[in-house]
Design a protein around this motif. Structure first.
Motif, mmCIF file in Angstrom:
data_model
loop_
_atom_site.group_PDB
_atom_site.id
_atom_site.type_symbol
_atom_site.label_atom_id
_atom_site.label_comp_id
_atom_site.label_asym_id
_atom_site.label_seq_id
_atom_site.Cartn_x
_atom_site.Cartn_y
_atom_site.Cartn_z
ATOM 1 N N SER A 24 22.835 6.620 -30.171
ATOM 2 C CA SER A 24 21.442 6.797 -30.562
ATOM 3 C C SER A 24 20.593 5.749 -29.869
ATOM 4 C CB SER A 24 21.300 6.657 -32.075
ATOM 5 O OG SER A 24 19.935 6.685 -32.436
ATOM 6 N N GLY A 26 17.719 4.958 -31.020
ATOM 7 C CA GLY A 26 16.965 4.304 -32.079
ATOM 8 C C GLY A 26 15.476 4.595 -32.057
ATOM 9 N N ARG A 27 15.094 5.725 -31.517
ATOM 10 C CA ARG A 27 13.673 6.088 -31.500
ATOM 11 C C ARG A 27 13.219 6.449 -32.905
ATOM 12 N NH1 ARG A 27 15.425 9.364 -26.854
ATOM 13 N NH2 ARG A 27 14.946 8.156 -24.998
ATOM 14 N N SER A 28 11.962 6.192 -33.172
ATOM 15 C CA SER A 28 11.414 6.564 -34.473
ATOM 16 C C SER A 28 9.972 7.012 -34.304
ATOM 17 C CB SER A 28 11.494 5.377 -35.446
ATOM 18 O OG SER A 28 10.723 4.293 -34.957
ATOM 19 N N GLY A 29 9.422 7.525 -35.365
ATOM 20 C CA GLY A 29 8.024 7.918 -35.376
ATOM 21 C C GLY A 29 7.690 9.009 -34.379
ATOM 22 N N ARG A 32 10.264 10.127 -31.666
ATOM 23 C CA ARG A 32 11.325 11.033 -32.146
ATOM 24 C C ARG A 32 10.794 12.449 -32.278
ATOM 25 N NH1 ARG A 32 14.541 9.360 -37.176
ATOM 26 N NH2 ARG A 32 15.786 8.289 -35.639
ATOM 27 N N SER A 37 16.016 14.517 -31.398
ATOM 28 C CA SER A 37 17.199 13.691 -31.491
ATOM 29 C C SER A 37 18.418 14.581 -31.704
ATOM 30 C CB SER A 37 17.077 12.701 -32.649
ATOM 31 O OG SER A 37 18.295 12.011 -32.833
#
Length: 65
Positions: A24, A26-29, A32, A37
């Protein structure tokens, strides 16, 4: 395969007792939402255990023990 997670899960279903290991970023917000993902999709849909490791994790050289 149009759905990478489905392809991974189909392949895993043919194995005997798989544990899936996925990386992963680790992307967010928003990133993502835009990029999606595959790891998250597999994690949510898999009947098998899934181990998620950071994409930049290094593996120790077994010869250095």
């Amino acid at each position: 395969e149009a759905d990478p997670a489905a392809g991974i899960l189909r392949f895993a279903s043919k194995l005997d007792g798989p544990v899936l290991i996925m990386a992963s970023h680790g992307r967010s917000g928003l990133r993502r939402l835009v990029l999606g993902s595959v790891t998250l999709d597999v994690l949510r849909r898999s009947p098998h255990p899934v181990l998620v490791v950071p994409a930049d994790a290094s593996c120790p050289d077994p010869g250095t023990r």
